[in-house]
Write a protein that holds these residues in place. Structure first.
Motif, PDB file in Angstrom:
ATOM      1  N   LEU A  80       0.830  -1.192   0.000  1.00  0.00           N
ATOM      2  CA  LEU A  80       0.000   0.000   0.000  1.00  0.00           C
ATOM      3  C   LEU A  80       0.865   1.242   0.000  1.00  0.00           C
ATOM      4  CD1 LEU A  80      -2.361  -1.039   2.947  1.00  0.00           C
ATOM      5  CD2 LEU A  80      -2.816  -1.375   0.515  1.00  0.00           C
ATOM      6  N   LEU A  81       0.530   2.206  -0.843  1.00  0.00           N
ATOM      7  CA  LEU A  81       1.088   3.545  -0.717  1.00  0.00           C
ATOM      8  C   LEU A  81       0.392   4.234   0.450  1.00  0.00           C
ATOM      9  CD1 LEU A  81       1.118   4.480  -4.489  1.00  0.00           C
ATOM     10  CD2 LEU A  81       3.157   4.302  -3.042  1.00  0.00           C
ATOM     11  N   SER A  82       1.167   4.913   1.284  1.00  0.00           N
ATOM     12  CA  SER A  82       0.581   5.524   2.474  1.00  0.00           C
ATOM     13  C   SER A  82       1.206   6.896   2.724  1.00  0.00           C
ATOM     14  CB  SER A  82       0.797   4.626   3.704  1.00  0.00           C
ATOM     15  OG  SER A  82       0.237   5.207   4.862  1.00  0.00           O
ATOM     16  N   PRO A  83       0.920   7.886   1.853  1.00  0.00           N
ATOM     17  CA  PRO A  83       1.498   9.214   2.036  1.00  0.00           C
ATOM     18  C   PRO A  83       1.105   9.805   3.383  1.00  0.00           C
ATOM     19  CG  PRO A  83      -0.305   9.263   0.449  1.00  0.00           C
ATOM     20  CD  PRO A  83      -0.027   7.827   0.726  1.00  0.00           C
ATOM     21  N   GLU A  84       1.895  10.796   3.835  1.00  0.00           N
ATOM     22  CA  GLU A  84       1.694  11.356   5.169  1.00  0.00           C
ATOM     23  C   GLU A  84       0.285  11.902   5.356  1.00  0.00           C
ATOM     24  OE1 GLU A  84       4.731  14.171   6.020  1.00  0.00           O
ATOM     25  OE2 GLU A  84       6.365  12.704   5.850  1.00  0.00           O
ATOM     26  N   ILE A  85      -0.328  12.380   4.285  1.00  0.00           N
ATOM     27  CA  ILE A  85      -1.687  12.905   4.391  1.00  0.00           C
ATOM     28  C   ILE A  85      -2.679  11.806   4.789  1.00  0.00           C
ATOM     29  CG2 ILE A  85      -2.351  12.531   1.970  1.00  0.00           C
ATOM     30  CD1 ILE A  85      -3.732  15.260   2.049  1.00  0.00           C
ATOM     31  N   CYS A  86      -2.262  10.538   4.601  1.00  0.00           N
ATOM     32  CA  CYS A  86      -3.134   9.403   4.918  1.00  0.00           C
ATOM     33  C   CYS A  86      -2.757   8.731   6.242  1.00  0.00           C
ATOM     34  CB  CYS A  86      -3.070   8.357   3.803  1.00  0.00           C
ATOM     35  SG  CYS A  86      -3.602   8.966   2.191  1.00  0.00           S
ATOM     36  N   ASP A  87      -1.939   9.408   7.056  1.00  0.00           N
ATOM     37  CA  ASP A  87      -1.489   8.810   8.317  1.00  0.00           C
ATOM     38  C   ASP A  87      -2.646   8.390   9.214  1.00  0.00           C
ATOM     39  OD1 ASP A  87       1.183   8.797   7.899  1.00  0.00           O
ATOM     40  OD2 ASP A  87       1.658  10.547   9.124  1.00  0.00           O
ATOM     41  N   TRP A  88      -3.758   9.111   9.136  1.00  0.00           N
ATOM     42  CA  TRP A  88      -4.894   8.840  10.011  1.00  0.00           C
ATOM     43  C   TRP A  88      -5.689   7.619   9.567  1.00  0.00           C
ATOM     44  CZ3 TRP A  88      -9.676   8.766   7.711  1.00  0.00           C
ATOM     45  CH2 TRP A  88      -9.754   9.329   6.437  1.00  0.00           C
ATOM     46  N   MET A  89      -5.454   7.165   8.343  1.00  0.00           N
ATOM     47  CA  MET A  89      -6.263   6.085   7.784  1.00  0.00           C
ATOM     48  C   MET A  89      -5.850   4.723   8.345  1.00  0.00           C
ATOM     49  SD  MET A  89      -6.741   6.900   3.736  1.00  0.00           S
ATOM     50  CE  MET A  89      -7.524   8.402   3.163  1.00  0.00           C
ATOM     51  N   PRO A  90      -6.800   3.921   8.791  1.00  0.00           N
ATOM     52  CA  PRO A  90      -6.461   2.540   9.168  1.00  0.00           C
ATOM     53  C   PRO A  90      -6.107   1.732   7.924  1.00  0.00           C
ATOM     54  CG  PRO A  90      -8.834   2.885   9.227  1.00  0.00           C
ATOM     55  CD  PRO A  90      -8.224   4.226   8.977  1.00  0.00           C
ATOM     56  N   ILE A  91      -5.379   0.649   8.133  1.00  0.00           N
ATOM     57  CA  ILE A  91      -4.913  -0.151   7.005  1.00  0.00           C
ATOM     58  C   ILE A  91      -6.085  -0.690   6.187  1.00  0.00           C
ATOM     59  CG2 ILE A  91      -3.781  -2.336   6.405  1.00  0.00           C
ATOM     60  CD1 ILE A  91      -1.645  -1.719   8.424  1.00  0.00           C
ATOM     61  N   TRP A  92      -7.181  -1.086   6.851  1.00  0.00           N
ATOM     62  CA  TRP A  92      -8.307  -1.670   6.106  1.00  0.00           C
ATOM     63  C   TRP A  92      -8.877  -0.661   5.101  1.00  0.00           C
ATOM     64  CZ3 TRP A  92     -12.998   0.688   6.124  1.00  0.00           C
ATOM     65  CH2 TRP A  92     -13.321   1.520   7.210  1.00  0.00           C
ATOM     66  N   LEU A  93      -8.867   0.638   5.468  1.00  0.00           N
ATOM     67  CA  LEU A  93      -9.379   1.655   4.556  1.00  0.00           C
ATOM     68  C   LEU A  93      -8.416   1.857   3.386  1.00  0.00           C
ATOM     69  CD1 LEU A  93     -11.461   3.751   3.780  1.00  0.00           C
ATOM     70  CD2 LEU A  93     -10.369   5.355   5.379  1.00  0.00           C
ATOM     71  N   LEU A  94      -7.114   1.871   3.679  1.00  0.00           N
ATOM     72  CA  LEU A  94      -6.124   1.978   2.604  1.00  0.00           C
ATOM     73  C   LEU A  94      -6.247   0.810   1.623  1.00  0.00           C
ATOM     74  CD1 LEU A  94      -2.865   3.162   4.414  1.00  0.00           C
ATOM     75  CD2 LEU A  94      -4.130   4.394   2.645  1.00  0.00           C
ATOM     76  N   ILE A  95      -6.520  -0.378   2.156  1.00  0.00           N
ATOM     77  CA  ILE A  95      -6.680  -1.558   1.292  1.00  0.00           C
ATOM     78  C   ILE A  95      -7.828  -1.344   0.314  1.00  0.00           C
ATOM     79  CG2 ILE A  95      -7.375  -3.989   1.260  1.00  0.00           C
ATOM     80  CD1 ILE A  95      -5.797  -4.341   3.879  1.00  0.00           C
ATOM     81  N   TRP A  96      -8.970  -0.861   0.802  1.00  0.00           N
ATOM     82  CA  TRP A  96     -10.119  -0.659  -0.078  1.00  0.00           C
ATOM     83  C   TRP A  96      -9.873   0.454  -1.095  1.00  0.00           C
ATOM     84  CZ3 TRP A  96     -13.677  -3.918  -1.226  1.00  0.00           C
ATOM     85  CH2 TRP A  96     -14.032  -4.911  -0.311  1.00  0.00           C
ATOM     86  N   ILE A  97      -9.155   1.489  -0.689  1.00  0.00           N
ATOM     87  CA  ILE A  97      -8.799   2.550  -1.639  1.00  0.00           C
ATOM     88  C   ILE A  97      -7.917   1.987  -2.745  1.00  0.00           C
ATOM     89  CG2 ILE A  97      -7.433   4.662  -1.897  1.00  0.00           C
ATOM     90  CD1 ILE A  97      -8.465   5.497   0.871  1.00  0.00           C
ATOM     91  N   HIS A  98      -6.976   1.117  -2.389  1.00  0.00           N
ATOM     92  CA  HIS A  98      -6.096   0.521  -3.401  1.00  0.00           C
ATOM     93  C   HIS A  98      -6.856  -0.441  -4.309  1.00  0.00           C
ATOM     94  CE1 HIS A  98      -2.830   2.384  -1.248  1.00  0.00           C
ATOM     95  NE2 HIS A  98      -1.959   1.928  -2.126  1.00  0.00           N
ATOM     96  N   ILE A  99      -7.802  -1.173  -3.747  1.00  0.00           N
ATOM     97  CA  ILE A  99      -8.617  -2.063  -4.575  1.00  0.00           C
ATOM     98  C   ILE A  99      -9.378  -1.244  -5.621  1.00  0.00           C
ATOM     99  CG2 ILE A  99     -10.654  -3.563  -4.567  1.00  0.00           C
ATOM    100  CD1 ILE A  99      -9.681  -4.652  -1.868  1.00  0.00           C
ATOM    101  N   ALA A 100      -9.979  -0.149  -5.186  1.00  0.00           N
ATOM    102  CA  ALA A 100     -10.732   0.712  -6.116  1.00  0.00           C
ATOM    103  C   ALA A 100      -9.800   1.349  -7.134  1.00  0.00           C
ATOM    104  CB  ALA A 100     -11.490   1.778  -5.336  1.00  0.00           C
ATOM    105  N   GLY A 101      -8.666   1.869  -6.672  1.00  0.00           N
ATOM    106  CA  GLY A 101      -7.726   2.522  -7.581  1.00  0.00           C
ATOM    107  C   GLY A 101      -7.154   1.557  -8.601  1.00  0.00           C
TER     108      GLY A 101
END
Length: 214
Positions: free
Chosen positions: A174-195
């Protein structure tokens, strides 16, 4: 096949520079040299050299952005120079006097040539497990990402975040830029699936390219 409307919507290098015949390949901006290293049992490592006088290296930008590996632990061993690494918000400064740094799967991290360095940074990095599994960080992931970014630079193109997301998603990372520090991993996973779905289905990007894949 990439359609004309996809090229207009998201430009990409028309020609890709093959790097599969080379055991070493250089990053965009000529900032760093990657060399593949074979280890016993079919394992591998990447030996990286970051050139201290390069402006990209001086700016601390020769390494990747903050990211997470979901299925692999990662290891770093410095041979020369000074390596800066952030792991879950904690900064480490490593030299060849330090032991191997272990970064467990699920850790937000990034690395670069530290500003205190006075010589080229040389270090080895490897991930485990590193074979006999699909969708993990491997040498081909690195060849595709580095090759794509270098070709974008050659063609004067801004790299596509969707293409990069697809590369990372295909490698269970997962890409996790500093602006996304607040995001839990499960949310980052779904963003990557969509992207990744948008990148592959709508924009015609691929998970890997034959010019980069060995």
């Amino acid at each position: 096949m990439v359609w004309a409307w996809q090229l207009r919507l998201s430009p990409r290098p028309r020609r890709r520079t093959a790097n599969t015949s080379q055991e070493s390949f250089i990053t965009s901006g000529n900032a760093a040299l990657y060399e593949t290293v074979s280890k016993p049992g079919g394992l591998w490592a990447i030996k990286e050299m970051h050139y201290v006088e390069n402006p990209v290296v001086k700016a601390g930008l020769s390494g990747p952005p903050l990211h997470i590996h979901l299925r692999q632990d990662e290891y770093f061993k410095v041979e020369q120079g000074t390596l800066g690494i952030i792991t879950d918000g904690v900064e480490h400064v490593l030299t060849n006097d330090d032991a191997v740094l272990f970064i467990p799967a699920g850790t937000r991290h990034r690395f670069w040539s530290h500003k205190s360095a006075s010589e080229n940074l040389v270090f080895s990095a490897w991930a485990y497990p590193c074979k006999d599994r699909d969708h993990i960080i491997d040498v081909n992931f690195l060849r595709n990402a580095v090759g794509y970014l270098a070709d974008c630079e050659k063609n004067g193109l801004q790299p596509s975040l969707f293409q990069l997301t697809l590369f990372f998603h295909n490698a269970s990372s997962l890409l996790s830029p500093e602006i996304c520090d607040w995001m839990p991993i499960w949310l980052l996973i779904w963003i990557h699936i969509a992207g990744a779905w948008i990148a592959e289905t709508m924009l015609g990007y691929e998970r890997c390219y034959p010019e980069y894949t060995k």
